[in-house]
Scaffold this active site. Sequence first.
Site, PDB file in Angstrom:
ATOM      1  N   GLU A  20       0.849  -1.209   0.000  1.00  0.00           N
ATOM      2  CA  GLU A  20       0.000   0.000   0.000  1.00  0.00           C
ATOM      3  C   GLU A  20       0.875   1.246   0.000  1.00  0.00           C
ATOM      4  O   GLU A  20       1.868   1.314   0.727  1.00  0.00           O
ATOM      5  CB  GLU A  20      -0.888  -0.041   1.248  1.00  0.00           C
ATOM      6  CG  GLU A  20      -2.302   0.373   1.018  1.00  0.00           C
ATOM      7  CD  GLU A  20      -3.085  -0.508   0.059  1.00  0.00           C
ATOM      8  OE1 GLU A  20      -3.091  -0.197  -1.151  1.00  0.00           O
ATOM      9  OE2 GLU A  20      -3.717  -1.485   0.506  1.00  0.00           O
ATOM     10  N   HIS A  21       0.511   2.200  -0.823  1.00  0.00           N
ATOM     11  CA  HIS A  21       1.278   3.453  -0.996  1.00  0.00           C
ATOM     12  C   HIS A  21       2.710   3.161  -1.456  1.00  0.00           C
ATOM     13  O   HIS A  21       3.634   3.899  -1.137  1.00  0.00           O
ATOM     14  CB  HIS A  21       1.279   4.283   0.300  1.00  0.00           C
ATOM     15  CG  HIS A  21      -0.070   4.879   0.594  1.00  0.00           C
ATOM     16  ND1 HIS A  21      -0.513   6.047   0.024  1.00  0.00           N
ATOM     17  CD2 HIS A  21      -1.090   4.424   1.363  1.00  0.00           C
ATOM     18  CE1 HIS A  21      -1.735   6.311   0.445  1.00  0.00           C
ATOM     19  NE2 HIS A  21      -2.122   5.328   1.254  1.00  0.00           N
ATOM     20  N   ASP A  62       3.016   2.126  -4.859  1.00  0.00           N
ATOM     21  CA  ASP A  62       3.027   2.237  -6.335  1.00  0.00           C
ATOM     22  C   ASP A  62       3.705   3.512  -6.816  1.00  0.00           C
ATOM     23  O   ASP A  62       4.515   3.485  -7.731  1.00  0.00           O
ATOM     24  CB  ASP A  62       1.619   2.046  -6.943  1.00  0.00           C
ATOM     25  CG  ASP A  62       0.534   2.965  -6.412  1.00  0.00           C
ATOM     26  OD1 ASP A  62       0.802   3.773  -5.495  1.00  0.00           O
ATOM     27  OD2 ASP A  62      -0.602   2.876  -6.936  1.00  0.00           O
ATOM     28  N   ALA A  77     -14.932   3.349  -0.662  1.00  0.00           N
ATOM     29  CA  ALA A  77     -14.610   2.194   0.182  1.00  0.00           C
ATOM     30  C   ALA A  77     -13.163   1.755   0.003  1.00  0.00           C
ATOM     31  O   ALA A  77     -12.735   0.769   0.593  1.00  0.00           O
ATOM     32  CB  ALA A  77     -15.545   1.035  -0.145  1.00  0.00           C
ATOM     33  N   ASP A 101      -4.459   0.932  -9.182  1.00  0.00           N
ATOM     34  CA  ASP A 101      -5.898   0.708  -9.328  1.00  0.00           C
ATOM     35  C   ASP A 101      -6.292   0.488 -10.791  1.00  0.00           C
ATOM     36  O   ASP A 101      -7.043  -0.428 -11.122  1.00  0.00           O
ATOM     37  CB  ASP A 101      -6.684   1.900  -8.764  1.00  0.00           C
ATOM     38  CG  ASP A 101      -6.308   2.206  -7.327  1.00  0.00           C
ATOM     39  OD1 ASP A 101      -5.579   1.406  -6.724  1.00  0.00           O
ATOM     40  OD2 ASP A 101      -6.734   3.261  -6.818  1.00  0.00           O
TER      41      ASP A 101
HETATM   42  C1  GLA Z   1      -5.129   4.774  -3.963  1.00  0.00           C
HETATM   43  C2  GLA Z   1      -4.346   5.153  -5.214  1.00  0.00           C
HETATM   44  C3  GLA Z   1      -3.337   4.059  -5.587  1.00  0.00           C
HETATM   45  C4  GLA Z   1      -2.483   3.653  -4.399  1.00  0.00           C
HETATM   46  C5  GLA Z   1      -3.355   3.388  -3.180  1.00  0.00           C
HETATM   47  C6  GLA Z   1      -2.541   3.126  -1.943  1.00  0.00           C
HETATM   48  O1  GLA Z   1      -5.958   3.674  -4.216  1.00  0.00           O
HETATM   49  O2  GLA Z   1      -5.202   5.378  -6.302  1.00  0.00           O
HETATM   50  O3  GLA Z   1      -2.538   4.487  -6.667  1.00  0.00           O
HETATM   51  O4  GLA Z   1      -1.507   4.624  -4.136  1.00  0.00           O
HETATM   52  O5  GLA Z   1      -4.231   4.463  -2.906  1.00  0.00           O
HETATM   53  O6  GLA Z   1      -1.809   1.960  -2.070  1.00  0.00           O
END
Ligand code: GLA
Length: 386
Positions: free
Chosen positions: A35-36, A38, A123, A173
């Site tokens: 998470e965070h 990318d 969500a 995403d």
């Molecule tokens: C959101 C962003 C993604 C990613 C996530 C955290 O979903 O759109 O690019 O950074 O947060 O992992």
Amino acid sequence: MNLKIDDVRSRFIKHFDGSTGSIYASPGRINLIGEHTDYNDGFVFPGAVQQGMIAEIKPNGTRNVRAYSIDLKDKVEFSLDDEKGPKATWARYIFGVCREMMALGVPVGGFNTAFSGDVPLGAGMSSSAALESVYAFALNDLWGDNKIEKMELARVGQRTEHKYIGVNCGIMDQFASIHGKAGSLMRLDCRSGEFKYYPFDPKGYKLVLVNSCVKHELVGSPYNDRRKSCENVAAKINAKHPEVKSLRDATYEMLDEVRPEVSKEDAMRAHYVIGERERVLTVCDALEKGDYETVGHMMYETHYGLSKEYEVSCEELDFLNDIAKQEGVTGSRIMGGGFGGCTINLVSEELYNNFVKVAVDKFAEKFGKKPVIIDVVIGDGARKLE
Ligand code: GLA
């Protein structure tokens, strides 16, 4: 997808000239871990879900797009040639995708469209990426002879977020929405774009989301600040270690070297990101060995980091995480950008019923409303339905 094609079609017929067009779908996503990472050129481990967006589209021979949001009961018309685009946020996603496809040389023409989705909004399941991806995929099919590669379609969605919405998101995403495959998670290297499908069928376990229903909103949120913190630290490290292009390349020792030059907060964010890079790789190894205890342990570590170091949690999500721990759930953490949304939980089948009941009851008792339980089924990516 629970969404019914017939519902979209009947609204399309009703709101336009009575004729029918082509129907496309693109899903939301989950993320097991990573998470965070990318936008720090790191690794992510998402999979598409069955929930998504469905859009019906028919070229109308003009330069205008006439779009109807079935869920919001709102209709917007905009010109493809108007640089400013519409005001309504939902329509700006479609506008941004059109403009970015045009910038790639796709001769997009005007069209009528109606769309609807069943990804819960806010969500952390990427309803916006599903919306961008369904149009990027459809426009490529209708006007682009499917010549634009899938990864570039994902980037079209990402650029739409950056340039038309104001969220400086990474690629996870949109990547997941476009590339998803039923039954498989994907490990993506966000630097090289290389990815691998991992069939995901954890025998004896279930993946379940608990939606706190605290709506996360990345627009105008501290999301962009988090990204800036990471870039600040990476730039300082780069000045001493030119080989470090982003936090993906950094070590804890390098972070310690630049601590005096960065804010305490930025250093704390970077510490989380460096740890998360290792956790994703540990999870990949553990999955190959069927070692779900390690997978779960890493999920809890990620939650701790997201909550205490990256500071993207909230009371409700920390509460759900605590309940998971108390009930013996194998792994649990905030999923997605944070600031609300869901926890993702890896729970053994024998504990599943009890966990869900306790989570719903205790949460309702404390916060006065029930969280929503979503069983994860890994589905397919963007596609044409009809
Ligand atoms: C959101 C962003 C993604 C990613 C996530 C955290 O979903 O759109 O690019 O950074 O947060 O992992």
